[in-house]
Design an enzyme around this catalytic site. Sequence first.
Site, PDB file in Angstrom:
ATOM      1  N   VAL A 365       6.100  -0.557   5.069  1.00  0.00           N
ATOM      2  CA  VAL A 365       5.133   0.536   4.706  1.00  0.00           C
ATOM      3  C   VAL A 365       5.603   0.729   3.244  1.00  0.00           C
ATOM      4  O   VAL A 365       4.835   1.068   2.425  1.00  0.00           O
ATOM      5  CB  VAL A 365       5.229   1.667   5.560  1.00  0.00           C
ATOM      6  CG1 VAL A 365       4.542   2.739   4.979  1.00  0.00           C
ATOM      7  CG2 VAL A 365       4.445   1.289   6.730  1.00  0.00           C
ATOM      8  N   ASP A 366       6.984   1.046   2.808  1.00  0.00           N
ATOM      9  CA  ASP A 366       7.346   1.392   1.851  1.00  0.00           C
ATOM     10  C   ASP A 366       7.087   0.481   0.737  1.00  0.00           C
ATOM     11  O   ASP A 366       6.597   0.876  -0.488  1.00  0.00           O
ATOM     12  CB  ASP A 366       8.902   1.656   1.934  1.00  0.00           C
ATOM     13  CG  ASP A 366       9.367   2.873   0.878  1.00  0.00           C
ATOM     14  OD1 ASP A 366       8.629   3.552   0.466  1.00  0.00           O
ATOM     15  OD2 ASP A 366      10.677   2.834   0.699  1.00  0.00           O
TER      16      ASP A 366
END
Length: 611
Positions: A365-366
């Site tokens: 996600v990052d």
Amino acid sequence: MSDVDLARRKAIDHLVSLQDSDGWWKGELETNVTMDAEDLLMRQFLGIREPVGTAETAAWIRSQQREDGTWATFYGGPGELSTTVEAYTALKLAGDPADAEHMVRARQWVLDHGGIEKTRVFTRIWLALFGEWSWDRLPVLPPEMILLPKWFPLNIYDWGCWARQTVVPLTIVGSMRPVRPLGISVAELKTGQPAAPLAPALSWAGFFQRLDKVLHLHSRLPVKPLREFAIRKGLKWILARQEADGGWGGIQPPWVYSILALHLRGYPLDHPVLKKAFAGLESFTIKEDGVRRLEACQSPVWDTALAVTALLDAGMPPDDPVLKEAGTWLLDEEVTVRGDWAVRRPSLPPGGWAFEFENDNYPDVDDTAEIVLALRRMLPSDEPAVRRAVEWTIGMQSRDGGWAAFDADNTRRLAEKLPFCDFGAVIDPPSADVTAHVVEMLAHEGLSGLQPARRGIKWLLDNQEADGSWFGRWGANHVYGTGAVVPALIAAGLPTVHPAIRRSVKWLEQHQNADGGWGEDLRSYRDKSWVGRGDSTASQTAWALLALLAAGERGTATERGIRWLVATQRDDGTWDEPQFTGTGFPGDFYINYHLYRLVFPLTALGRYLDG
């Protein structure tokens, strides 16, 4: 041209000079010498250790020893027992005599701090592979874990992705209890102290300690009906997750343990799977000036996204060939297949990006949030890859409103209670820094008014520390968390006068160093007296400045921070930063991202001048 303009120009030129001809950037990902020690031990176990590589690895390990005889897990940190034991073992294996002065210093420190008996489980597993520790004195992880259904506690998907990829092969290795010759002994590192008494039976620790004794008894049974079936399923699981570069998850631990598991189950070293695995490890090897060292991971996708953002913030036009090449490369790295994340999100279409060159099973996600932030400034609004990434990221939101790195709702803490889990994070709950990057991305997508972003904003406000900062899961530490959250909340529409913003600004101002920079020692993860304290570094100063600039702060603290960056810049445009400011496992494993010292200061200088 002002000195700040000149600093920006020099940083741009240096960063551009580092771009690969294919469009990407990748700085070295520096960790500690356990990577190198374990590489020598693995090669000894497999019978492929050779003199030149051994000498070069030993030279690197030797160069990292400190005056007190120890090895640390980060630059300037305290001596660490397990790291020192592994380094000592590797050097003795490489031929360093036990009575050599540097070995005597190391050995005395180890004995003074509890000896092998006090090392972490992973260190004692490596010693057990050579008969230097008893398998009977290690926690049992039965291969039958792979058979637990996804709803059952302690099933493999209750573990963070890095942990499950490590645990599955280790269950196979541990079930076989192999012992091969080391050629030397490190018995001199044992104190002979008895094991600590069991914890109270009604505690979680006590319960699992007693369960471990039952599992040891089970492992001695002559017939274990499910054992062979579980091992075969575990092997199939491992093989299905080998990446195109030959590795597993793009990180060292599952890579090494998967090699050992496959080999112990009969895969010859010239089998295509293992040949591919060793070739991939070679690409993680750095050789220079007579030393050999391993990267625990590589970060080209992450580094490229940060470099693109830095150059855009520094004023480079989006259609510059440098950025166009980077954008094309990033689009080619999009993950379009389903990975382990789909276990918790079975109906979510794939999308997003991973951290490494090859890691399709584990997009995160990052990275995805940062890449969307970068690409959106260069590509048409209807770019399909960006749309898929935004949808995937929204779908990865956890029930509590936050976002974690690799999985959704990976929050069951039962695994942390196991005797095996004495090192590193083993689950992947939402964190402030990842959630902030997603909220900032959604805001720039025009989605800050929708429920996912609003829930994320609430999560961030609810998780602000009492002192006004935010905890940094993937970077050191509260300076990183605060530097991520403040720009996100401002982008999402919070006014600069919001109480949460004012508290964070006050915290940053209170923790600015006398020289004008910011720094936070990694000891802050275990010792709260270090929170916000440490030698000034380029990356951490930039993080603080990004928060202050987003909050509209142009006063003394900001000016002093900018002055520090300008004054400490090297002639070639980058900054010196031996300190580790990246985090793998809070409290246990840390990273020096060699590109952080350049991309974040450039971003800060660009935003300062643009304001």
